[in-house]
Write a protein that holds these residues in place. Structure first.
Motif, PDB file in Angstrom:
ATOM      1  N   GLU A  77       0.812  -1.217   0.000  1.00 32.63           N
ATOM      2  CA  GLU A  77       0.000   0.000   0.000  1.00 32.63           C
ATOM      3  C   GLU A  77       0.845   1.267   0.000  1.00 32.63           C
ATOM      4  OE1 GLU A  77      -2.688  -0.338   3.302  1.00 32.63           O
ATOM      5  OE2 GLU A  77      -3.455  -2.269   2.594  1.00 32.63           O
ATOM      6  N   ARG A  78       2.165   1.115   0.019  1.00 37.45           N
ATOM      7  CA  ARG A  78       3.040   2.293   0.082  1.00 37.45           C
ATOM      8  C   ARG A  78       4.008   2.360  -1.095  1.00 37.45           C
ATOM      9  NH1 ARG A  78       3.268   0.663   6.035  1.00 37.45           N
ATOM     10  NH2 ARG A  78       1.296   1.521   6.725  1.00 37.45           N
ATOM     11  N   ARG A  79       3.663   1.680  -2.173  1.00 34.01           N
ATOM     12  CA  ARG A  79       4.519   1.653  -3.362  1.00 34.01           C
ATOM     13  C   ARG A  79       4.656   3.025  -4.013  1.00 34.01           C
ATOM     14  NH1 ARG A  79       6.542  -2.461  -5.326  1.00 34.01           N
ATOM     15  NH2 ARG A  79       6.450  -1.699  -7.454  1.00 34.01           N
ATOM     16  N   ASP A  80       3.714   3.921  -3.748  1.00 35.12           N
ATOM     17  CA  ASP A  80       3.793   5.263  -4.317  1.00 35.12           C
ATOM     18  C   ASP A  80       5.012   6.033  -3.804  1.00 35.12           C
ATOM     19  OD1 ASP A  80       2.527   5.273  -1.751  1.00 35.12           O
ATOM     20  OD2 ASP A  80       1.715   7.276  -2.151  1.00 35.12           O
ATOM     21  N   ARG A  81       5.634   5.568  -2.746  1.00 33.20           N
ATOM     22  CA  ARG A  81       6.832   6.219  -2.189  1.00 33.20           C
ATOM     23  C   ARG A  81       8.118   5.800  -2.901  1.00 33.20           C
ATOM     24  NH1 ARG A  81       5.642   5.560   4.296  1.00 33.20           N
ATOM     25  NH2 ARG A  81       3.555   6.447   4.244  1.00 33.20           N
ATOM     26  N   LEU A  82       8.037   4.793  -3.757  1.00 27.67           N
ATOM     27  CA  LEU A  82       9.232   4.276  -4.421  1.00 27.67           C
ATOM     28  C   LEU A  82       9.654   5.170  -5.586  1.00 27.67           C
ATOM     29  CD1 LEU A  82       8.425   0.452  -4.503  1.00 27.67           C
ATOM     30  CD2 LEU A  82       9.669   1.774  -2.776  1.00 27.67           C
ATOM     31  N   GLU A  83      10.964   5.181  -5.849  1.00 27.71           N
ATOM     32  CA  GLU A  83      11.516   5.968  -6.947  1.00 27.71           C
ATOM     33  C   GLU A  83      12.082   5.036  -8.010  1.00 27.71           C
ATOM     34  OE1 GLU A  83      14.276   9.044  -5.746  1.00 27.71           O
ATOM     35  OE2 GLU A  83      13.381   9.046  -3.746  1.00 27.71           O
ATOM     36  N   ALA A  84      11.714   5.297  -9.253  1.00 24.58           N
ATOM     37  CA  ALA A  84      12.184   4.483 -10.378  1.00 24.58           C
ATOM     38  C   ALA A  84      13.708   4.443 -10.398  1.00 24.58           C
ATOM     39  CB  ALA A  84      11.661   5.034 -11.693  1.00 24.58           C
ATOM     40  N   GLY A  85      14.237   3.223 -10.499  1.00 27.73           N
ATOM     41  CA  GLY A  85      15.675   3.037 -10.588  1.00 27.73           C
ATOM     42  C   GLY A  85      16.419   3.145  -9.275  1.00 27.73           C
ATOM     43  N   THR A  86      15.736   3.577  -8.230  1.00 31.73           N
ATOM     44  CA  THR A  86      16.358   3.704  -6.906  1.00 31.73           C
ATOM     45  C   THR A  86      15.768   2.692  -5.931  1.00 31.73           C
ATOM     46  OG1 THR A  86      16.747   6.061  -7.264  1.00 31.73           O
ATOM     47  CG2 THR A  86      16.796   5.290  -4.980  1.00 31.73           C
ATOM     48  N   SER A  87      14.446   2.599  -5.914  1.00 29.59           N
ATOM     49  CA  SER A  87      13.782   1.634  -5.045  1.00 29.59           C
ATOM     50  C   SER A  87      12.660   0.895  -5.770  1.00 29.59           C
ATOM     51  CB  SER A  87      13.233   2.334  -3.790  1.00 29.59           C
ATOM     52  OG  SER A  87      12.425   3.441  -4.154  1.00 29.59           O
ATOM     53  N   ARG A  88      12.490   1.199  -7.051  1.00 31.66           N
ATOM     54  CA  ARG A  88      11.486   0.527  -7.872  1.00 31.66           C
ATOM     55  C   ARG A  88      12.109   0.189  -9.222  1.00 31.66           C
ATOM     56  NH1 ARG A  88       8.424   2.738 -11.651  1.00 31.66           N
ATOM     57  NH2 ARG A  88       8.556   4.837 -10.776  1.00 31.66           N
ATOM     58  N   VAL A  89      11.925  -1.071  -9.634  1.00 27.81           N
ATOM     59  CA  VAL A  89      12.408  -1.501 -10.941  1.00 27.81           C
ATOM     60  C   VAL A  89      11.513  -0.871 -12.000  1.00 27.81           C
ATOM     61  CG1 VAL A  89      12.793  -3.492 -12.447  1.00 27.81           C
ATOM     62  CG2 VAL A  89      13.293  -3.663  -9.995  1.00 27.81           C
ATOM     63  N   ASP A  90      12.138  -0.345 -13.057  1.00 24.62           N
ATOM     64  CA  ASP A  90      11.351   0.225 -14.146  1.00 24.62           C
ATOM     65  C   ASP A  90      11.763  -0.412 -15.472  1.00 24.62           C
ATOM     66  OD1 ASP A  90      13.772   1.456 -14.759  1.00 24.62           O
ATOM     67  OD2 ASP A  90      13.027   3.487 -14.518  1.00 24.62           O
ATOM     68  N   ALA A  91      10.995  -0.126 -16.494  1.00 24.05           N
ATOM     69  CA  ALA A  91      11.225  -0.726 -17.814  1.00 24.05           C
ATOM     70  C   ALA A  91      12.611  -0.396 -18.359  1.00 24.05           C
ATOM     71  CB  ALA A  91      10.140  -0.275 -18.786  1.00 24.05           C
ATOM     72  N   GLY A  92      13.142   0.771 -18.022  1.00 17.11           N
ATOM     73  CA  GLY A  92      14.465   1.153 -18.481  1.00 17.11           C
ATOM     74  C   GLY A  92      15.555   0.220 -17.979  1.00 17.11           C
ATOM     75  N   MET A  93      15.374  -0.314 -16.787  1.00 18.39           N
ATOM     76  CA  MET A  93      16.349  -1.270 -16.238  1.00 18.39           C
ATOM     77  C   MET A  93      16.330  -2.563 -17.046  1.00 18.39           C
ATOM     78  SD  MET A  93      15.785  -0.574 -12.138  1.00 18.39           S
ATOM     79  CE  MET A  93      16.828  -1.922 -11.613  1.00 18.39           C
ATOM     80  N   VAL A  94      15.158  -2.981 -17.458  1.00 18.35           N
ATOM     81  CA  VAL A  94      15.022  -4.190 -18.274  1.00 18.35           C
ATOM     82  C   VAL A  94      15.650  -3.956 -19.648  1.00 18.35           C
ATOM     83  CG1 VAL A  94      13.393  -5.815 -19.329  1.00 18.35           C
ATOM     84  CG2 VAL A  94      12.937  -4.886 -17.029  1.00 18.35           C
ATOM     85  N   THR A  95      15.377  -2.814 -20.236  1.00 11.79           N
ATOM     86  CA  THR A  95      15.942  -2.469 -21.547  1.00 11.79           C
ATOM     87  C   THR A  95      17.466  -2.450 -21.494  1.00 11.79           C
ATOM     88  OG1 THR A  95      13.970  -1.199 -22.118  1.00 11.79           O
ATOM     89  CG2 THR A  95      15.979  -0.696 -23.357  1.00 11.79           C
ATOM     90  N   ARG A  96      18.036  -1.930 -20.423  1.00 12.73           N
ATOM     91  CA  ARG A  96      19.492  -1.895 -20.281  1.00 12.73           C
ATOM     92  C   ARG A  96      20.073  -3.309 -20.308  1.00 12.73           C
ATOM     93  NH1 ARG A  96      24.028  -1.901 -17.101  1.00 12.73           N
ATOM     94  NH2 ARG A  96      23.109  -2.809 -15.258  1.00 12.73           N
ATOM     95  N   LEU A  97      19.418  -4.244 -19.617  1.00 12.44           N
ATOM     96  CA  LEU A  97      19.883  -5.638 -19.640  1.00 12.44           C
ATOM     97  C   LEU A  97      19.812  -6.209 -21.050  1.00 12.44           C
ATOM     98  CD1 LEU A  97      18.338  -7.168 -16.384  1.00 12.44           C
ATOM     99  CD2 LEU A  97      20.593  -6.131 -16.708  1.00 12.44           C
ATOM    100  N   GLU A  98      18.742  -5.916 -21.759  1.00 10.02           N
ATOM    101  CA  GLU A  98      18.595  -6.410 -23.131  1.00 10.02           C
ATOM    102  C   GLU A  98      19.715  -5.881 -24.021  1.00 10.02           C
ATOM    103  OE1 GLU A  98      14.598  -5.165 -23.953  1.00 10.02           O
ATOM    104  OE2 GLU A  98      13.743  -6.982 -23.054  1.00 10.02           O
ATOM    105  N   ARG A  99      20.069  -4.618 -23.846  1.00 10.14           N
ATOM    106  CA  ARG A  99      21.161  -4.038 -24.642  1.00 10.14           C
ATOM    107  C   ARG A  99      22.492  -4.700 -24.317  1.00 10.14           C
ATOM    108  NH1 ARG A  99      18.912   1.912 -23.836  1.00 10.14           N
ATOM    109  NH2 ARG A  99      17.421   1.921 -25.542  1.00 10.14           N
ATOM    110  N   LEU A 100      22.727  -4.988 -23.034  1.00 10.32           N
ATOM    111  CA  LEU A 100      23.960  -5.676 -22.644  1.00 10.32           C
ATOM    112  C   LEU A 100      24.013  -7.077 -23.254  1.00 10.32           C
ATOM    113  CD1 LEU A 100      24.211  -4.619 -18.887  1.00 10.32           C
ATOM    114  CD2 LEU A 100      25.814  -3.995 -20.716  1.00 10.32           C
ATOM    115  N   ILE A 101      22.895  -7.781 -23.219  1.00  9.50           N
ATOM    116  CA  ILE A 101      22.837  -9.125 -23.813  1.00  9.50           C
ATOM    117  C   ILE A 101      23.155  -9.043 -25.302  1.00  9.50           C
ATOM    118  CG2 ILE A 101      21.310 -11.052 -24.430  1.00  9.50           C
ATOM    119  CD1 ILE A 101      19.769 -10.388 -21.768  1.00  9.50           C
TER     120      ILE A 101
END
Length: 184
Positions: free
Chosen positions: A78-102
């Protein structure tokens, strides 16, 4: 007085969630982020034995991102709104970065169409072990979601891509060493 590492609050079999609340240490999501913690340590073993500075940096970056995965999983739903993308919440950009590395690794080192037996070099073996821990973490995340825990789609995708990346990084770590196929 010196600081203490023990709090005694978990003596009742519960653990605290990020941004408040407590759950059983046997909760499915606790198992999932426990496997992510284990994966972070397994990658530390790989990094400690790695003599390729660029690869060691990549591994350290992945370890740091796993703290984001752990925070995302360990947050009170119930407190996920406090999370920050890339700091405390996984976002799509993190997934894309892995795909580029692969993709970049596969351009340099295409995969052989066989199953490989791990253990050609210490770093390769450590990365292959980390890959199996990543797969277990992914299974536990899926299981937690199936039991009703909130798990973001980005966390699931991240762990899936991470295990793929660890496979190709293990091939890089093997270098020119003979990697035996599973069959003669």
């Amino acid at each position: 007085m010196a600081s203490r590492i023990y709090t005694t609050t978990g003596d009742d079999g519960t653990t605290g969630l990020f941004h408040g609340g407590r759950v059983s240490k046997a909760d499915a999501v606790v198992d999932a982020y426990g496997a992510v913690d284990e994966l972070t340590a397994a990658l530390g073993v790989a990094r400690a034995g790695c003599d390729d500075a660029d690869l060691a940096t990549t591994i350290l970056d992945l370890q740091r991102e796993l703290f984001v995965v752990g925070a995302d999983l360990a947050t009170h739903p119930e407190r996920r709104d406090r999370l920050e993308a890339g700091t405390s919440r996984v976002d799509a950009g993190m997934v894309t970065r892995l795909e580029r590395l692969i993709d970049a690794e596969l351009e340099v080192r295409p995969l052989r169409p066989v199953f490989l037996v791990p253990g050609s070099t210490p770093t390769e073996a450590a990365l292959d072990l980390a890959r199996t821990v990543a797969r277990r973490a992914e299974r536990l995340v899926v299981g937690a979601a199936e039991r009703g825990a909130f798990v973001s789609d980005d966390v699931r995708r991240y762990l899936n891509r991470l295990s793929d990346l660890l496979f190709v990084l293990a091939r890089r770590a093997a270098g020119g060493a003979d990697e035996p196929a599973s069959r003669h």
